[in-house]
Structure formats: structure tokens, C-alpha cells
Design an enzyme around this catalytic site. Structure first.
Site, PDB file in Angstrom:
ATOM      1  N   LYS A  18       0.658  -1.225  -0.036  1.00  0.00           N
ATOM      2  CA  LYS A  18       0.046   0.180   0.042  1.00  0.00           C
ATOM      3  C   LYS A  18       1.069   1.134  -0.037  1.00  0.00           C
ATOM      4  O   LYS A  18       1.959   1.208   0.836  1.00  0.00           O
ATOM      5  CB  LYS A  18      -1.037   0.049   1.380  1.00  0.00           C
ATOM      6  CG  LYS A  18      -1.598   1.195   1.346  1.00  0.00           C
ATOM      7  CD  LYS A  18      -2.406   1.341   2.796  1.00  0.00           C
ATOM      8  CE  LYS A  18      -1.477   1.486   3.986  1.00  0.00           C
ATOM      9  NZ  LYS A  18      -0.616   2.733   3.974  1.00  0.00           N
ATOM     10  N   ASP A 153      -6.287   0.381   8.501  1.00  0.00           N
ATOM     11  CA  ASP A 153      -5.672   0.300   7.017  1.00  0.00           C
ATOM     12  C   ASP A 153      -6.261  -0.954   6.364  1.00  0.00           C
ATOM     13  O   ASP A 153      -6.106  -0.920   5.109  1.00  0.00           O
ATOM     14  CB  ASP A 153      -4.350   0.300   6.971  1.00  0.00           C
ATOM     15  CG  ASP A 153      -3.535   1.622   7.202  1.00  0.00           C
ATOM     16  OD1 ASP A 153      -4.548   2.802   7.364  1.00  0.00           O
ATOM     17  OD2 ASP A 153      -2.413   1.858   7.313  1.00  0.00           O
TER      18      ASP A 153
END
Length: 303
Positions: A18, A153
């Protein structure tokens, strides 16, 4: 992760890195959680999760960074992969659905505690893989809620597509027009504590992330990105001076934009094309052979 999957497992799910192209801290809730606005994309490189039905639950690890996982990685409380298994199993059991024993294998290709969402991506990949292995499905909203239980997240890592995340990370807006970038990821292999970085953040309420309308070209996107920032970068640099060295290495290698991802210590450089990115990665690796350096591409619109 090998393109043909992890040997010996019926199913392999990619857990892409990410990348926070921008991360603005815009407030703090009464419970202490920080409010964020982040432009996020995902890389073609990352960890991998192997899954197979088994007689009893089993967990194994391989990969370059497997030795860096803490001893608690094999305990449920300290491992997002195992926590994802257990959270999903409980959810399915509450609906009277089977969720049998499974062998989970983590191929740990990304540095630990590096600001590129390795653990969160691993958890998201585990949720998706187990739903497939167990022949189950959940409403997207419910799956997102389970993901949020695992970490702020994790929901954004479920689809691996460009997005803007707001709130504590749970308010997600897809950004289908974000271009795919040639990118180099560099980490000096020093772990940075996210809680400590947030504690060192002096200002908790900063200007919001503003995404201009009608961004039709890569050049326009790069100009917009240049006006954004990562509010965690100054405190992370104060905590770990090596981040400055990483940024300088990327700048010297010709990156058009350099920024830290997440809470660090990974920094990324955007390059004009894959050839430039590969040459930059080779140059940095030659001068810093102990660093993690990877040229790759991000998810997004081609052309």
C-alpha cells in the site's frame, strides 16, 4: 511473490504493498484516533498468502523478511493473518456456516513496520482468500466492518485499487482515473513505530487533501501530487534520520516526486517510465546493498 503462486497451496492471494501518495492528518477524535485524508494506491509487488484445507489449523512463514517477524507472529494476538482467520470464522459460525481448519502461509516479501501496509494487506488477503477457500461470501459492508476490526488500514486493502481514505481509514472513495506510475520503493531496513510518529506530530489539525477536478493527464496528476504532502514525514524524519538519506538517494536518481509512505521508513520515487525506475533502483542498490529497493508499477489507469 511468484506469479505461479506459492508451491503446495491450493490458493494464493496477493497482498500488494500500500502506497500513501499523500497523507494529511486533519484532526483527532476524542478517543485519540487521528482523522486522516489519504490518497492511496497499490504496487505490483507485495507479500503473498497461501491457503489450503488442513486437518488442523497451521501457520507457516517464508520470504526475505520472515526472520524479522516478532515471536508473537505465531500467536493469534500478535498476528493479523491469524486474527483475520479467527474474526471471519466467528462471523461465519454465527451464521451457521462451516469454516474448517486451514493451513495459512505468509510469504513475507515486504519489510516489517515499513509504512507500506504489509500487515494490513496480509489481513485483507487472508479475508478474501478464506472466503474463497470456504466457499462463503459476505455483503461488502459487513466484510468492511470485519476488516476495520483488524485495523484502520485493512478495509482499504481489500480491493487493492486507487482510492481516497478518510476518517480513520474506513471512509473509502474509489479513484478510477488515477494513473499507473513507474515507482521505486526504498526502505533503509529500520523499523519506525507508528504510535511514536503520531505522538511526535505537533499539529493534529492540518489543511485537508484537495483533489482538483478534471485531472486528465499524468502530468496534471503529478502537479496535483506535488501540492500534497505526508504530515507524518517531519516527525518520522526526526525519529529516524535515515529517511532523509533515502529521500536524497531517490532525488539523486532522478525521481520526479519523492515522498515518504505512511509512517515510514519507506519512501517512494515516481519516475517517467519503467526503464528510468529500473535504472534508479539499480543505482541505489549498488550504493546501498543492505537497503530494500524495488522498482515496480502502481495500480491505476494505463496510458
Amino acid at each position: 511473490m511468484r506469479p505461479d503462486g506459492i508451491a503446495g497451496f491450493a490458493l494464493t492471494i496477493a497482498a500488494p504493498a500500500k502506497i500513501n501518495l499523500a497523507l494529511h492528518v486533519v484532526g483527532q477524535r476524542a478517543d485519540g484516533h487521528h482523522l486522516l485524508e489519504s490518497l492511496v494506491t497499490f504496487a505490483e509487488c507485495g507479500d503473498g498468502i497461501g491457503l489450503a484445507a488442513a486437518e488442523a489449523d497451521h501457520f507457516t512463514v517464508s520470504g526475505r523478511f520472515a526472520p524479522d517477524l516478532s515471536p508473537s507472529a505465531e500467536n493469534t494476538s500478535g498476528n493479523l493473518v491469524l486474527r483475520a482467520r479467527d474474526v471471519l470464522r466467528r462471523e461465519l459460525a454465527s451464521q451457521g456456516r462451516a469454516a474448517g481448519p486451514v493451513h495459512l502461509h505468509l510469504e513475507k516479501n515486504l519489510p516489517v513496520a515499513s509504512g507500506i501496509g504489509g500487515g494490513s494487506a496480509d489481513a485483507a488477503a487472508t479475508l478474501r482468500g478464506l472466503l474463497s477457500l470456504w466457499g462463503a461470501s459476505l455483503e461488502p459492508a459487513r466484510l468492511g466492518s470485519l476488516a476495520l476490526e483488524l485495523g484502520a488500514d485493512v478495509p482499504m486493502c481489500l480491493d487493492g485499487r486507487p482510492l481516497i481514505a478518510r476518517g480513520i481509514g474506513e471512509e473509502i472513495t474509489s479513484i478510477p482515473d488515477l494513473p499507473s506510475f513507474a515507482i521505486v520503493l526504498v526502505n533503509p531496513l529500520v523499523e519506525v513505530s507508528t504510535p511514536v510518529v503520531f505522538r511526535l506530530l505537533i499539529r493534529k489539525s492540518n489543511p485537508p487533501l484537495v483533489l482538483p477536478e478534471n485531472l486528465r493527464s499524468t502530468a496534471a496528476w503529478l502537479a496535483a501530487l506535488a501540492s500534497m504532502r505526508n504530515d507524518l514525514e517531519p516527525p518520522a524524519r526526526a525519529l529516524e534520520p535515515m529517511i532523509e538519506a533515502v529521500s536524497t538517494a531517490l532525488e539523486d536518481a532522478g525521481a520526479t516526486l519523492v515522498r515518504m509512505s505512511g509512517s515510514g521508513a519507506t519512501c517512494f520515487g515516481l519516475f517517467a517510465d519503467e526503464k528510468s525506475a529500473s535504472l534508479a533502483a539499480e543505482t541505489i542498490s549498488a550504493s546501498q546493498p543492505r537497503w530494500y529497493v524495488r522498482a515496480t508499477r502502481t495500480a491505476g489507469k494505463s496510458g
